[in-house]
Design an enzyme around this catalytic site. Structure first.
Site, PDB file in Angstrom:
ATOM      1  N   SER A 137     -16.822 -11.906 -25.807  1.00  0.00           N
ATOM      2  CA  SER A 137     -17.981 -11.580 -26.652  1.00  0.00           C
ATOM      3  C   SER A 137     -18.947 -12.743 -26.708  1.00  0.00           C
ATOM      4  O   SER A 137     -18.542 -13.915 -26.602  1.00  0.00           O
ATOM      5  CB  SER A 137     -17.473 -11.292 -28.066  1.00  0.00           C
ATOM      6  OG  SER A 137     -18.543 -11.289 -28.974  1.00  0.00           O
TER       7      SER A 137
ATOM      8  N   TYR B 100     -13.532 -13.855 -35.534  1.00  0.00           N
ATOM      9  CA  TYR B 100     -13.621 -12.956 -34.379  1.00  0.00           C
ATOM     10  C   TYR B 100     -14.009 -13.746 -33.127  1.00  0.00           C
ATOM     11  O   TYR B 100     -13.316 -13.715 -32.099  1.00  0.00           O
ATOM     12  CB  TYR B 100     -14.634 -11.844 -34.675  1.00  0.00           C
ATOM     13  CG  TYR B 100     -15.020 -11.048 -33.459  1.00  0.00           C
ATOM     14  CD1 TYR B 100     -14.087 -10.266 -32.791  1.00  0.00           C
ATOM     15  CD2 TYR B 100     -16.328 -11.080 -32.957  1.00  0.00           C
ATOM     16  CE1 TYR B 100     -14.436  -9.545 -31.649  1.00  0.00           C
ATOM     17  CE2 TYR B 100     -16.685 -10.364 -31.833  1.00  0.00           C
ATOM     18  CZ  TYR B 100     -15.736  -9.602 -31.179  1.00  0.00           C
ATOM     19  OH  TYR B 100     -16.086  -8.898 -30.055  1.00  0.00           O
TER      20      TYR B 100
ATOM     21  N   LYS C  26     -11.800 -14.858 -29.645  1.00  0.00           N
ATOM     22  CA  LYS C  26     -12.221 -14.580 -28.258  1.00  0.00           C
ATOM     23  C   LYS C  26     -12.252 -15.875 -27.446  1.00  0.00           C
ATOM     24  O   LYS C  26     -11.826 -15.915 -26.294  1.00  0.00           O
ATOM     25  CB  LYS C  26     -13.615 -13.942 -28.242  1.00  0.00           C
ATOM     26  CG  LYS C  26     -13.674 -12.560 -28.864  1.00  0.00           C
ATOM     27  CD  LYS C  26     -13.088 -11.525 -27.940  1.00  0.00           C
ATOM     28  CE  LYS C  26     -13.319 -10.128 -28.464  1.00  0.00           C
ATOM     29  NZ  LYS C  26     -12.719  -9.089 -27.642  1.00  0.00           N
TER      30      LYS C  26
END
Ligand code: UDP
Length: 327
Positions: free
Chosen positions: A121, A145, A149
């Site tokens: 991402s 988040y 990643k």
């Protein structure tokens, strides 16, 4: 490039981006989808794929899938993907996106499978210092988040050094739209993404669409994002697959269009395309949202030969077609 038919294991293939990729993959390859259906939907999985219900945490089940099938390449989409939720509940994100992902890599090592394409991402960059963002930009995520990643991309590099696993990490920007034949699209039980939320307001399912912050330092005060069509993203996976098999190198690439649109601009486009009234309400900024995220995807374009084909109006039109049919 002509590729021989392969057996691809798609972890998280019943989700939004996974199911669109499966729809393209089954045209050329044998596909097994492994998904726990926590956020995915079995009806989104193309009938030509074999479906196995299973969790990334279930190492025994994963082992048996690898034992029963000669897998050539793994595609890994099974990540939790909500920024705000990750800020509230970091444990959920590190446990699934990192720890459970390591389960998968260990099963791959044990099964002698050495190729994986990972859904990363643009959240790995945090608040970018330069726009458009190149892959060489500092990685400095500002929420769990993005951190999860980034950690997994780094873990992939160490698994290459230790075990020869070759990976391509695709750093998606904001994925939107639906399949052109309107058979699959974005379907989240709790919707947090901008375009489907605006379309809910256009359908009258919500009285207002909330603009999460209008005092960012951007030209109209709202956040700017680079939207890329889900079918373009699916095709990026097919292109990456060909490249990985041929070149066997661990790499990371941005997947975007290079064009940014503000939240207010997207609302205006949705008004034009739907012909509906869309009421808005200004609310507080959402925690963990960077003001501007726009990709430079030249590396992927040049090395792999992929280009985004669809425009922002295509994305909204296709999402609207799907949204009307499914609500
Ligand atoms: N956004 C918004 N209202 C909403 C949902 C999102 O204003 O109801 C904004 C959000 O703050 C961000 C942009 O739309 O600036 C894109 O958010 P989304 O959740 O779609 O994707 P993200 O960029 O978080 O991956």
């Amino acid at each position: 490039m002509v590729l021989i038919k392969m057996k691809i294991l798609v972890i998280g293939g019943a989700g939004y981006i996974g199911s669109h990729t499966v729809k393209e993959l089954v045209k050329e390859h044998n596909v097994i989808v492994y998904d726990n259906l926590e956020t995915g939907h079995e009806e989104l999985v193309d009938k030509k794929a074999i479906f196995v219900k299973g969790d990334l945490a279930d190492k025994d089940k994963l082992n048996s899938v690898f034992k029963d099938n000669k897998i050539d390449v793994v595609m890994h989409f099974a990540n939790h993907a909500l920024v705000a939720e990750s800020v509230e509940n970091p444990s959920k994100y590190f446990e699934n996106n990192v720890f459970n992902g390591i389960n998968l890599l260990d099963v791959m090592v044990k099964s002698n499978v050495n190729k994986i394409i990972f859904s990363s991402s643009c959240a790995v960059y945090g608040i970018p210092k330069e726009i458009p963002i190149i892959e060489g930009h500092t990685l400095n995520p500002i929420n769990p988040y993005g951190e999860s990643k980034m950690m997994f991309e780094r873990i992939l590099r160490y698994y290459d050094v230790a075990h020869g696993i070759k990976s391509i990490s695709l750093r998606y920007f904001n994925v939107a739209g639906a399949s052109l034949d309107c058979t699959i699209g974005e379907k989240h039980d709790i919707e947090t993404h901008l375009i489907p939320i605006i379309l809910d307001a256009a359908l009258g399912k919500k009285e207002y669409m909330e603009i999460l912050g209008d005092n960012y330092g951007t030209y109209d005060g709202t956040c700017i994002r680079d939207f890329v069509h889900v079918v373009d993203v699916a095709n990026a996976h097919l292109a990456a697959l060909g490249y990985l098999v041929k070149n066997m190198q661990t790499k990371s690439y941005n997947i975007g269009t290079g064009q940014g649109y503000s939240v207010k601009e997207i609302i205006e486009l949705c008004k034009q395309i739907t012909g509906r009234e869309i009421k808005t309400l200004i609310k507080e900024k959402r925690k963990g949202d960077p003001p501007v995220l726009v990709a430079n995807s030249d590396r992927f374009n040049e090395e792999i030969g992929w280009n985004a084909k669809f425009s922002i109006t295509d994305m909204i039109q296709h999402a609207w077609n799907w949204h009307q049919k499914n609500n």
